[in-house]
Design a protein around this motif. Structure first.
Motif, short mmCIF file in Angstrom:
data_model
loop_
_atom_site.label_atom_id
_atom_site.label_comp_id
_atom_site.label_asym_id
_atom_site.label_seq_id
_atom_site.Cartn_x
_atom_site.Cartn_y
_atom_site.Cartn_z
N LEU A 151 -25.78 6.25 33.85
CA LEU A 151 -26.60 5.29 33.16
C LEU A 151 -27.61 6.04 32.30
N PRO A 152 -28.05 5.46 31.19
CA PRO A 152 -29.13 6.10 30.45
C PRO A 152 -30.40 6.07 31.30
N ARG A 153 -31.19 7.12 31.24
CA ARG A 153 -32.39 7.22 32.08
C ARG A 153 -33.56 7.75 31.28
N ASN A 154 -34.77 7.37 31.71
CA ASN A 154 -35.96 7.91 31.08
C ASN A 154 -36.23 9.30 31.67
N PRO A 155 -37.24 10.04 31.17
CA PRO A 155 -37.48 11.41 31.67
C PRO A 155 -37.77 11.49 33.17
N GLN A 156 -38.16 10.38 33.80
CA GLN A 156 -38.41 10.39 35.24
C GLN A 156 -37.19 9.95 36.06
N GLY A 157 -36.06 9.74 35.38
CA GLY A 157 -34.84 9.40 36.09
C GLY A 157 -34.64 7.92 36.36
N VAL A 158 -35.52 7.08 35.85
CA VAL A 158 -35.37 5.63 36.06
C VAL A 158 -34.33 5.10 35.09
N ALA A 159 -33.36 4.36 35.61
CA ALA A 159 -32.27 3.84 34.77
C ALA A 159 -32.79 2.83 33.76
N LEU A 160 -32.29 2.94 32.53
CA LEU A 160 -32.62 2.00 31.47
C LEU A 160 -31.53 0.93 31.45
N VAL A 161 -31.72 -0.07 32.29
CA VAL A 161 -30.75 -1.15 32.42
C VAL A 161 -31.49 -2.48 32.47
N GLY A 162 -30.75 -3.56 32.24
CA GLY A 162 -31.36 -4.88 32.24
C GLY A 162 -31.70 -5.39 33.62
N ASP A 163 -31.20 -4.74 34.66
CA ASP A 163 -31.50 -5.15 36.03
C ASP A 163 -31.50 -3.90 36.90
N PRO A 164 -32.65 -3.51 37.47
CA PRO A 164 -32.70 -2.28 38.27
C PRO A 164 -31.80 -2.30 39.49
N ARG A 165 -31.36 -3.47 39.94
CA ARG A 165 -30.46 -3.54 41.09
C ARG A 165 -29.10 -2.92 40.79
N ASN A 166 -28.78 -2.76 39.51
CA ASN A 166 -27.49 -2.15 39.16
C ASN A 166 -27.52 -0.64 39.26
N ASP A 167 -28.62 -0.10 39.78
CA ASP A 167 -28.69 1.34 40.02
C ASP A 167 -28.99 1.63 41.49
#
Length: 205
Positions: A151-167
């Motif tokens: 998944l695409p992620r920000n510099p802190q590793g948080v997924a750039l998705v429309g719903d964080p539950r999908n990570d």
């Protein structure tokens, strides 16, 4: 008295104004007249163990059926796909309480399979989900050292998705990646077929 304003979050459907009423509805019991199920923990664990009542292969052998139950041969990915669909049509954004009132629990999703967790609020509402150089396409993470695309992620590793539950686990994140790649492949195909840039995103979606 001021009216409450809905705060924009990752659960808003594409095109929905921040102060518009939720397109979803309240969660409700399927059989409201029935009381809650009460079971002993040990009995529930026994059901799920290998060889237990929920083990379809073992159950077939136990009753002398000879051949494994067809349910035991089903694709293991179906529950993950079911979780993906559940994230698309349900999202409880009610305040956490010890004893929630069912009538007060609200579903922030629209009751349609429209891939809100994938598309978010669209290229205008959530541009961080989209390729800046080709806004008809969704961002996909890098594929490092032969590993699967992420998944695409920000510099802190948080997924750039429309719903964080999908990570929440690898199977779910990889299913989400598959949806991202599918959309981007459709964009390429439609572009080759002559679909105009103005219509490309909506047509691929």
């Amino acid at each position: 008295m001021p009216t409450a304003t809905r705060i924009r979050d990752h659960c808003l459907a594409p095109g929905r104004a921040a102060d518009a009423p939720a397109a979803g509805g309240g969660y409700r019991r399927l059989f409201p007249e029935l009381g809650p199920l009460e079971c002993e923990d040990e009995a529930l664990h026994a059901l799920g163990r290998a060889g237990g009542a929920c083990d379809a292969a073992a159950a077939a052998v136990a009753v002398g059926a000879g051949a494994p139950d067809p349910d035991a041969e089903g694709a293991a990915g179906w529950p993950v796909f079911g979780q993906f669909v559940a994230h698309d049509i349900t999202a409880d954004r009610s305040p956490l309480t010890h004893h929630a009132e069912l009538a007060e629990i609200r579903n922030a999703r629209s009751p349609r399979a429209n891939l809100e967790p994938v598309y978010g609020d669209g290229p205008a509402g959530m541009p961080f989900l989209y390729d800046r150089d080709d806004p008809a396409k969704l961002l996909v993470g890098r594929n490092d050292a032969g590993r699967p695309a992420d998944l695409p992620r920000n510099p802190q590793g948080v997924a750039l998705v429309g719903d964080p539950r999908n990570d929440v686990h690898l199977l779910m994140s990889q299913l989400h990646v598959a949806m991202l790649r599918l959309h981007n492949a459709l964009v390429d195909r439609l572009r080759d077929e002559g679909v105009t840039e103005a219509e490309l995103f909506a047509e691929a979606r």
